[in-house]
Design an enzyme around this catalytic site. Structure first.
Site, PDB file in Angstrom:
ATOM      1  N   LYS A  45      46.243  34.882  29.619  1.00 54.40           N
ATOM      2  CA  LYS A  45      45.930  35.337  30.976  1.00 54.40           C
ATOM      3  C   LYS A  45      44.461  35.770  30.979  1.00 54.40           C
ATOM      4  O   LYS A  45      43.966  36.282  29.965  1.00 54.40           O
ATOM      5  CB  LYS A  45      46.843  36.512  31.346  1.00 54.40           C
ATOM      6  N   CYS A 131      38.741  32.552  40.170  1.00 58.61           N
ATOM      7  CA  CYS A 131      39.936  33.220  40.709  1.00 58.61           C
ATOM      8  C   CYS A 131      39.759  33.460  42.214  1.00 58.61           C
ATOM      9  O   CYS A 131      38.803  34.097  42.632  1.00 58.61           O
ATOM     10  CB  CYS A 131      40.191  34.546  40.001  1.00 58.61           C
TER      11      CYS A 131
HETATM   12  C1  SIN Z   1      45.359  35.502  39.701  1.00 60.65           C
HETATM   13  O1  SIN Z   1      45.589  36.341  38.816  1.00 60.65           O
HETATM   14  O2  SIN Z   1      45.185  35.840  40.877  1.00 60.65           O
HETATM   15  C2  SIN Z   1      45.336  34.046  39.369  1.00 60.65           C
HETATM   16  C3  SIN Z   1      44.256  33.761  38.405  1.00 60.65           C
HETATM   17  C4  SIN Z   1      43.291  32.723  38.849  1.00 60.65           C
HETATM   18  O3  SIN Z   1      43.535  32.029  39.836  1.00 60.65           O
HETATM   19  O4  SIN Z   1      42.249  32.591  38.218  1.00 60.65           O
END
Ligand code: SIN
Length: 311
Positions: A45, A131
């Site tokens: 993540k 993001c």
């Molecule tokens: C998110 O955590 O909002 C998704 C991550 C991303 O789209 O980079």
């Protein structure tokens, strides 16, 4: 039997399929499930300087053709993921991994990257410039000047293998401009694409996720043509030393095959992994190998980037 083995930079992978950042990668337990699966690698993540709770729930919804999410970068803080991938790299038979990160400001991004530079981690690093879900923070890679400035500064101190996660671009001129920026730097890879930002899904006259009054990143079937276009556009434009990771709309061997045909060296699975779990890698690997066998291809090199055009 055809091989789906691949390389990114100096790193080898037994399989070209892996998770997309955001799916099955928040905790050690989830990452471990990917490590134990048929996937060739995992990406963590996206880690920020400090741990983040992310946006209010519901913040993810499956839809008929894919998914919408506005997670808002919930994560355990980059150090958690750095510790885990460093621990794994010291274990025999460990796969090679990707550590994803971004700061909430350019300063934070540099703080994180300097800590990774100083650490004993020797694996791949992915800087998430795309993001769409943090209120008030635009997708960095849509601002070419800021992207250029960040990369110029990063490469003044960062010597480890680095790639960037990109949002989808939709205009030929933007492919040209983005590629001109990326070609200035010793990037190992670009990853195309993050979700298509700020879509809206409605059910019973109501949005299906809470953050940003329902606006969120779209993944799954909706995004495959856009993902393939971005993979191929960058394959045509980037220095050959910058490899492409293809992400978007992969739920079958056929989808993975198309990403590779467009130029991808590795293929990530997001929505389908979320919906099906880590066994998705075994299924899609088998489907990809069956397609390769039916065409007489033994390795990804036999067809990577060899998309045919109509004369
Ligand atoms: C998110 O955590 O909002 C998704 C991550 C991303 O789209 O980079």
């Amino acid at each position: 039997m055809p091989s789906t083995a691949t390389t990114i930079g100096n790193f080898a992978f037994d399989n070209c399929l892996m998770n997309a950042a955001g799916v099955y990668c928040m905790t050690r337990e989830e990452l471990d499930a990917i490590e134990q699966s048929a996937a060739g690698s995992f990406v963590t993540k996206t880690g920020t300087l400090e741990e983040r709770a992310g946006n209010p729930e519901p913040r993810y919804a499956d839809t008929a053709l894919g998914s919408i999410n506005s997670m808002g970068l919930p994560n355990m803080g980059f150090q958690y993921y750095l510790d885990y991938v460093t621990e794994l790299q010291n274990q025999p038979n460990s796969k090679n991994h990707f550590l994803s990160l971004v700061g909430m400001s350019p300063e934070e991004t540099h703080t994180i990257l300097k800590e990774i530079e100083a650490s004993s981690y020797q694996g791949l690093v992915e800087l998430n410039l795309s993001c769409p879900n943090v209120p008030g923070k635009p997708q960095i890679a849509y601002d070419f000047e800021t992207t250029d400035q960040i990369l110029a500064e990063v490469f003044s101190y960062f010597t480890k293998p680095l790639g960037v996660k990109l949002p989808p671009y939709f205009d030929i001129v933007h492919f040209d401009q983005a590629a001109a920026v990326f070609n200035k730097y010793p990037l190992v890879f670009v990853n195309c694409i993050n979700s298509i930002g700020n879509g809206l899904v409605i059910e019973d006259e109501k949005v299906v996720i809470k953050p940003k009054n329902g606006f969120g990143g779209i993944g799954g079937d909706y995004v495959k043509p856009t993902a393939l276009a971005n993979v191929h556009a960058f394959y045509q434009r980037l220095n050959p030393s910058i490899q492409i990771i293809g992400t978007g709309g992969v739920k079958s061997g056929r989808d993975a095959f198309e990403h590779i045909l467009c130029g991808a060296s590795m293929v990530q699975i997001g929505t389908a992994l979320h919906q099906e779990g880590p066994q998705v890698f075994e299924r899609i690997t088998k489907e990809l190998k069956d397609i390769m066998a039916s065409k007489g291809y033994n390795s990804l090199e036999d067809f990577r980037g060899k998309l045919n055009y109509i004369d």
